[in-house]
Design a protein around this motif. Structure first.
Motif, short mmCIF file in Angstrom:
data_model
loop_
_atom_site.label_atom_id
_atom_site.label_comp_id
_atom_site.label_asym_id
_atom_site.label_seq_id
_atom_site.Cartn_x
_atom_site.Cartn_y
_atom_site.Cartn_z
N TRP A 306 23.01 13.62 -24.88
CA TRP A 306 22.55 12.73 -25.94
C TRP A 306 23.25 13.08 -27.25
N ARG A 385 23.25 4.92 -21.92
CA ARG A 385 21.85 4.87 -22.34
C ARG A 385 21.80 4.87 -23.86
N ARG A 387 18.72 5.17 -27.16
CA ARG A 387 17.32 5.50 -27.45
C ARG A 387 17.05 5.28 -28.94
N GLU A 389 14.25 6.01 -31.84
CA GLU A 389 13.06 6.80 -32.19
C GLU A 389 12.65 6.39 -33.61
N GLU A 421 13.81 2.97 -25.09
CA GLU A 421 14.98 3.55 -24.43
C GLU A 421 15.54 2.55 -23.42
N SER A 423 18.49 1.97 -20.39
CA SER A 423 19.37 2.71 -19.48
C SER A 423 19.93 1.77 -18.42
#
Length: 489
Positions: A306, A385, A387, A389, A421, A423
């Motif tokens: 990540w 992927r 993400r 937050e 998220e 993916s």
């Protein structure tokens, strides 16, 4: 093939499915010859004003009536389950017609992008040994899916000749695999009532649903959280573009009589873009809702690694794009030139390479650059992927959109519990014309570069649990009770 040939019985019988294949209780009557291109047709009769209903009538006059399904009357998961169970039974009894038909079967879906996504999700989740490829008829407003694969973006003709012409195109089309993407959203459960959803179910896109089972390996598997999951094939977006889309869909729910044709819909959409401040975002859009102020963005370019993504502070809308068509045919990623590919490790936007393109926009004026030759948005990254937050107190809500279906997303005020998220999940087969815009990483005829690459615009700003394995088949892609499927466009 001349138009008069398309009207011949010899041509039409290539597409008809025998009645006993469709109805397990029907008497077995073998056709004189096996259909060369059997098609199962799903039509959202409420899409495109009256066009969906007119198209339904035309298809049923050309084909076996039972192979043309009105999605307003019967959901696709039940139809497909019944068909493939019957095919399996017939094959086990030695029926060679059933065996060959299963190999050659194709699906046509007529509706908006939401309707097409519904069918793609059901076919994906049924885990068929030989999943049929899917062609899409553009009956919605944006029609990004049909446009990406060469089926056009304008609403089609609905007469018999138009239907026969489309069937002829389907017969000549090529198979093309495209990536599918899984989206998982977690947020703290409502403190007022354990039975109260944080988002009203009817406000969610049809492909995003509550999911209660979580794996023990999931680091968010703690008491007091709501989990939603679903999937998409074209794009996920967040910010001002989704806000304008939400305003459009809200207006259409209130006044459906005003949204009867594609031209009126597109005009209304443009007016809402102005009234929502998308063309004067610095004045009407609080900086607290800019993407960088709203959340931290992380990407995974290589398995297990990540990385924080640096999003310019001026970006008010972010798009995670799988196909080269957004907002009615625009291509936000474009094709990076050789310098960009070398210096930033960027590639052309292949639809089957397991990568999603992440693009940012400042405002509508920035988006207009897509109308220029080789124009593109702010290329942020390509990843397997991504993400999001969300920061506490950044804003009390934002707007999100999946394949044209928007919703208003509440955000945390005093904690940091909302996570979205995305993916890579798998692939599904589409039908595409031979000159379509979408390019395959596996197709040797898809060049890694184009002559236009070198003129690419330079005006840019600086372990898995059960919830990741499938969309959820009938349950995930079931249209909730009370939702008018005319809104799936």
């Amino acid at each position: 093939m001349a138009s008069e040939d398309l009207n011949s019985e010899e041509f039409i019988k290539q597409f008809r499915i025998p009645g006993y294949i469709l109805d397990p209780n029907a008497e077995i009557q073998y056709p004189p010859c096996e259909p060369e291109c059997p098609v199962l047709v799903f039509i959202n009769s409420k899409s495109g004003g009256q066009l969906g209903g007119d198209l339904l009538i035309s298809y049923r006059t050309v084909l076996n009536e039972k192979q043309v399904i009105d999605l307003g009357e019967e959901a696709p998961d039940g139809v497909l389950h019944r068909l493939f169970v019957n095919l399996e039974k017939l094959k086990n009894s030695g029926d060679e017609v059933a065996s060959e038909l299963e190999k050659k079967l194709k699906i046509i879906v007529a509706g908006g992008d939401g309707t097409a996504g519904w069918l793609l999700g059901v076919v994906s989740d049924l885990k068929l040994a030989q999943p049929p490829p899917i062609a899409t008829v553009p009956l919605g407003t944006g029609n990004n899916l049909p446009f990406s694969f060469g089926w056009g973006k304008k609403n089609p003709g609905t007469d018999r000749d138009s239907v026969l012409s489309f069937l002829n195109q389907v017969r000549k089309a090529k198979d093309m695999k495209i990536d599918s993407w899984h989206i998982l959203m977690r947020m703290e459960a409502s403190k007022q009532s354990s039975s109260c959803d944080p988002i009203a179910p009817l406000d969610l896109p049809h492909s995003l649903h509550a999911f209660n089972r979580v794996s023990s390996s999931d680091d968010l598997n703690v008491e007091g959280y709501d989990t939603f999951r679903g999937g998409f094939w074209n794009y996920f977006s967040m910010g001002m573009d989704a806000q304008v889309s939400y305003a459009f869909h809200s207006e259409r729910k209130l006044h459906p009589e005003k949204f009867k044709n594609q031209l009126v819909n597109q005009s209304t959409y443009a007016k809402l873009g102005c009234s929502q401040g998308w063309f004067a975002a610095s004045l009407f859009h609080p900086s607290s809702r800019n993407i960088a102020q709203l959340c931290k963005v992380k990407v995974m370019k290589r398995h297990g690694d990540w990385q924080d993504l640096d999003v310019p502070h001026s970006i008010r809308s972010i798009v995670c794009l799988n196909l080269p068509s957004f907002s009615g045919g625009l291509n936000p990623w474009g094709t990076p030139n050789s310098n960009k590919r070398r210096d930033r490790d960027l590639t052309p936007p292949f639809v089957d390479d397991g990568l999603i393109e992440i693009v940012g926009f400042r405002d509508a004026w920035h988006g207009l650059v897509l109308l220029a030759p080789n124009g593109h948005g702010t290329r942020l990254a390509q990843a397997h992927r991504i993400r999001f937050e969300f920061h506490k107190g950044g804003a009390d809500h934002t707007f999100m959109r999946i394949d044209g279906e928007p919703w208003k997303q509440p955000l945390p005020v005093d904690d940091e519990t909302v996570v979205v998220e995305i993916s890579h999940l798998g692939q599904v087969k589409m039908l595409a014309t031979h000159d379509c815009r979408s390019k395959s990483f596996m197709d040797p005829s898809s060049p890694m570069t184009y002559e236009a690459d070198e003129r690419d615009s330079d005006n840019e700003d600086e372990s898995v649990g059960a919830e990741w394995r499938k969309f959820g088949a009938a349950d995930t892609f079931k249209i909730p009770d009370g939702v008018d499927i005319s809104h799936l466009s």
